[in-house]
Design a protein around this motif. Sequence first.
Motif, PDB file in Angstrom:
ATOM      1  N   GLY A 138       1.299  -1.421   0.289  1.00 13.35           N
ATOM      2  CA  GLY A 138       0.139  -0.547  -0.245  1.00 13.35           C
ATOM      3  C   GLY A 138       1.111   1.205   0.052  1.00 13.35           C
ATOM      4  O   GLY A 138       0.448   2.679  -0.654  1.00 13.35           O
ATOM      5  N   LEU A 139       1.929   0.779   1.088  1.00 14.96           N
ATOM      6  CA  LEU A 139       2.631   2.467   1.084  1.00 14.96           C
ATOM      7  C   LEU A 139       3.520   3.078  -0.551  1.00 14.96           C
ATOM      8  O   LEU A 139       3.774   3.842  -1.071  1.00 14.96           O
ATOM      9  N   ILE A 145       0.051  11.750  -0.374  1.00 16.84           N
ATOM     10  CA  ILE A 145       1.165  11.890   0.451  1.00 16.84           C
ATOM     11  C   ILE A 145       1.008  11.180   1.435  1.00 16.84           C
ATOM     12  O   ILE A 145       1.047  10.752   2.654  1.00 16.84           O
ATOM     13  N   PHE A 146      -0.687  11.536   1.583  1.00 23.00           N
ATOM     14  CA  PHE A 146      -1.039  11.107   3.308  1.00 23.00           C
ATOM     15  C   PHE A 146      -1.145   9.742   2.653  1.00 23.00           C
ATOM     16  O   PHE A 146      -1.446   8.906   4.515  1.00 23.00           O
ATOM     17  N   GLN A 147      -1.589   9.249   1.925  1.00 22.73           N
ATOM     18  CA  GLN A 147      -2.212   7.481   1.688  1.00 22.73           C
ATOM     19  C   GLN A 147      -0.574   6.682   2.313  1.00 22.73           C
ATOM     20  O   GLN A 147      -0.707   5.766   3.287  1.00 22.73           O
ATOM     21  N   MET A 148       1.029   7.596   1.527  1.00 19.84           N
ATOM     22  CA  MET A 148       1.755   7.396   1.965  1.00 19.84           C
ATOM     23  C   MET A 148       2.336   6.581   3.652  1.00 19.84           C
ATOM     24  O   MET A 148       2.549   6.369   4.321  1.00 19.84           O
ATOM     25  N   TYR A 149       1.637   8.390   4.203  1.00 17.35           N
ATOM     26  CA  TYR A 149       1.463   8.369   5.699  1.00 17.35           C
ATOM     27  C   TYR A 149       0.864   6.987   6.117  1.00 17.35           C
ATOM     28  O   TYR A 149       1.225   7.225   7.077  1.00 17.35           O
ATOM     29  N   TRP A 152       2.441   4.369   6.330  1.00 13.35           N
ATOM     30  CA  TRP A 152       4.000   4.382   6.706  1.00 13.35           C
ATOM     31  C   TRP A 152       4.232   3.948   8.297  1.00 13.35           C
ATOM     32  O   TRP A 152       4.882   3.422   8.610  1.00 13.35           O
ATOM     33  N   GLU A 153       3.299   4.115   9.067  1.00 13.50           N
ATOM     34  CA  GLU A 153       2.359   3.828  10.149  1.00 13.50           C
ATOM     35  C   GLU A 153       2.220   2.455  10.506  1.00 13.50           C
ATOM     36  O   GLU A 153       2.732   2.091  10.782  1.00 13.50           O
ATOM     37  N   LEU A 154       1.427   1.721   9.680  1.00 15.27           N
ATOM     38  CA  LEU A 154       1.163   1.018   9.402  1.00 15.27           C
ATOM     39  C   LEU A 154       2.563  -0.575   9.235  1.00 15.27           C
ATOM     40  O   LEU A 154       2.592  -1.805  10.077  1.00 15.27           O
ATOM     41  N   VAL A 155       3.740   0.164   8.963  1.00 18.49           N
ATOM     42  CA  VAL A 155       3.995  -0.642   8.157  1.00 18.49           C
ATOM     43  C   VAL A 155       4.729  -0.453   9.337  1.00 18.49           C
ATOM     44  O   VAL A 155       5.653  -1.712  10.255  1.00 18.49           O
ATOM     45  N   GLY A 189       8.275  14.121  12.795  1.00 17.36           N
ATOM     46  CA  GLY A 189       9.312  15.310  11.696  1.00 17.36           C
ATOM     47  C   GLY A 189       8.251  15.191   9.811  1.00 17.36           C
ATOM     48  O   GLY A 189       8.015  16.324   8.895  1.00 17.36           O
ATOM     49  N   PHE A 190       8.022  13.744   9.787  1.00 15.36           N
ATOM     50  CA  PHE A 190       7.425  12.990   8.379  1.00 15.36           C
ATOM     51  C   PHE A 190       5.861  14.309   8.293  1.00 15.36           C
ATOM     52  O   PHE A 190       5.771  14.871   7.236  1.00 15.36           O
ATOM     53  N   LEU A 191       5.372  13.623   9.525  1.00 23.35           N
ATOM     54  CA  LEU A 191       3.935  14.484   9.790  1.00 23.35           C
ATOM     55  C   LEU A 191       4.006  15.941   9.395  1.00 23.35           C
ATOM     56  O   LEU A 191       3.050  16.507   8.802  1.00 23.35           O
ATOM     57  N   ILE A 192       4.873  16.760  10.000  1.00 25.74           N
ATOM     58  CA  ILE A 192       5.276  18.199  10.095  1.00 25.74           C
ATOM     59  C   ILE A 192       5.344  18.969   8.527  1.00 25.74           C
ATOM     60  O   ILE A 192       5.090  19.813   7.860  1.00 25.74           O
ATOM     61  N   GLY A 193       6.373  18.073   8.223  1.00 26.90           N
ATOM     62  CA  GLY A 193       6.539  18.320   6.275  1.00 26.90           C
ATOM     63  C   GLY A 193       5.688  17.969   5.493  1.00 26.90           C
ATOM     64  O   GLY A 193       4.971  18.264   4.769  1.00 26.90           O
TER      65      GLY A 193
END
Lengths: 637, 105
Positions: A138-139, A145-149, A152-155, A189-193
């Motif tokens: 899924g990533l 980029i939000f789906q990726m996030y 990203w957390e699921l991973v 940091g990723f989320l802030i970015g």
Amino acid sequence: MTDYSYTILIPLVPLAVFLFIGLTGHKMKPIVSGLIGTAGLAFGAILAYITAISYFWGGHEGAGYASIKAFEIPWLHVTKNLTISLGSLIDPISVMMLVVITTVSLMVHIYSLGYMKGEKGFHRFFAFLSLFSFSMLGLVLATNIFQMYIFWELVGVSSFLLIGFYYEKPSAVAASKKAFIVTRFADLGFLIGILMLSFNTQTFDFQTLVSQTGPAISQPGGAAFMGLSVLTWSLIFIFMGGAGKSAMFPLHIWLPDAMEGPTPVSALIHAATMVVAGVYLVARLFPVYALGAPDALTVVAWVGGISSLFAAVIACTQTDIKRVLAYSTMSQIGYMMLALGVSGYGGHDGLGFMAANFHLFTHAMFKALLFLGAGAVIHAVHNNDMSGMGGLRKYLPWTHATFLIACITIAGIPPLSGFFSKDEILVAAFHHNPVLFYIEYAVAGLTAFYMFRLYYSIFWGKETHYHHTPHEAPLVMIIPLLILAFGSIFAGFLPFEELVTSDGLPFELHTEWAIAIPSVLIALVGITVATIMYRKVTAIPDKIAGSVSHLYKWSYHKFYMDEVYLFVTKKIIFRFISRPIAWFDRHVVDGTMNGIAGVTQFASFNIRNLQSGKVQQYAYVFITGALVLVFIFVFLW
Amino acid sequence: MTGTIPLQFFLVISTLMFFIGVFGFLTRRNLITMLMSIELILNSVNINFVAFNKYLFPQHLSGHFFSLIIIAVAAAEAAVAIAIIINIYRNFKSIDVDKVDEMKY
């Protein structure tokens, strides 16, 4: 245009398998759940190969490879302008990643059928593997980029679950927590970015973000802070998330400890797929980095270069074979980051981009092979410290052969795949920044040295007496080794300069022998030194360690990075921030609440005697009161 | 006959009855006796009603009717109170009011 909407099935099948095994696995025979998981992944792998073949070789309109949004559904309508979608995006890097992930994951599934046999929680293991495969697929397919996030957390969660698979072992629990917390910190940091980037550009969508006429690249301005634009800052923050997942210095401390997980997990998550998510993230946003914020790209390059050197030095002194491989992974990912960092956009300038993806691909093959080989060794001797090994080549002929192939590949000896991809990285670095280039030369030598140190210590060296004769791994474990060895040997011949490029257009690649030949020579020197020192038991290693005892000690203790972290967190953050806050909470916040409760209790304890249950007492009080009132009204009013 | 007995006589009698009733209510432990004390209080009020009606507003009948209503209510109240007392006796094997102090803190 071919319809690729079926690609959404590639992640969804492992999800279904995860739910199925997770909910009903305890009722079936362990082997059945394993086979179901493997079959699900095999299905995904076949779909991924079909996708890759039809995408790369199925004929396409115009020059180069377009990025296709194959499938998308709006998932969350927050406001009219803010919608979060889920879907699948097909472009060269995502197709390449699909192939890498499904291949390695399938190999690891098959291998685990043998490696994990008889373990408690066999079905749980396969359920988590499927969950991980779902998240990772899924990533890479994320359209925004939000789906990726989200994935990203699921991973991160599945990595946490799998590192802590042996949850009865305190060290495994500690390692899983460490991995989760460190990567979670980086994800902040990723989320802030993400928030900064999407606030500025008003979009989450990758295609809009990376389009050259899109808001990110055409108007990269915005307010500046400390001399860097908002776009640069947001990309640096996003890179922080990538650095955490990819174990880049100084957020690497979780990766060596993550080796507490079962070895197939290390091969899948902590070598081939999850840890390269950071590289993938930068590659995904590469046009924005290259065209909108070259300063952020410089950060990427230096972080990658420093990490690769740092990890290579540590890897030379570690004795746990999985830790050596973990540091080697970190070092190789450093290479990839560096390659992205020194790359330009478009044509031959985009050599670094192509080299990073190429190295990602070949690295996935040979590093998964190394880990699975190490797993076979651990399976045979029930120990993962190399001081307790030696002379295993007689007992484990297949493992020995495939491990040797992987070592030669990672050392960069032609014509195995590692040579090609590493060479492109060196060329790209040479044209960009000579300092980084020489660092990478040194790392190439160190890599060859520590890999062959590992190889000789396991398979040659002293004759060790084992409690029982080590036995070769079963066939289900050998087959994945052979397939991955095949991949390691031949992956280098794939024409990556035509397939995966920064702008989708193929370019002409020419080997620069002036760079390739010295790098091979350096690798050969590294191998020779390792051969002299470790092939037979000699006193040389101890002598050298003694003569540079400080460096040796620092490297052995991983440059005291864990201690530095402990110092910063325990001695500084906990003592000066957390403790006062905890005190305030315990005494002021809790104190107020407890005080109110205390006063109430005190008062009610004292007035409760008023309710005695005696009717006549009530009547007495009542009449007295009435008389007092009468007295007041009659005489005082 | 009116004029021979002054109003104060009635008021003294009813006041005496009222305070005897209050005293009995507060001091007796037997529920039946307490009920009887309540009857005394009610009847002292009845006497007041009738006396005031007779001496102050002889042309009206309100005081008489009030006394009749109070008598009816007192009868009903006595029936209910006796029922309660019987139930208390069944539960506590006693009609001592001090034993009935379950409803406390």
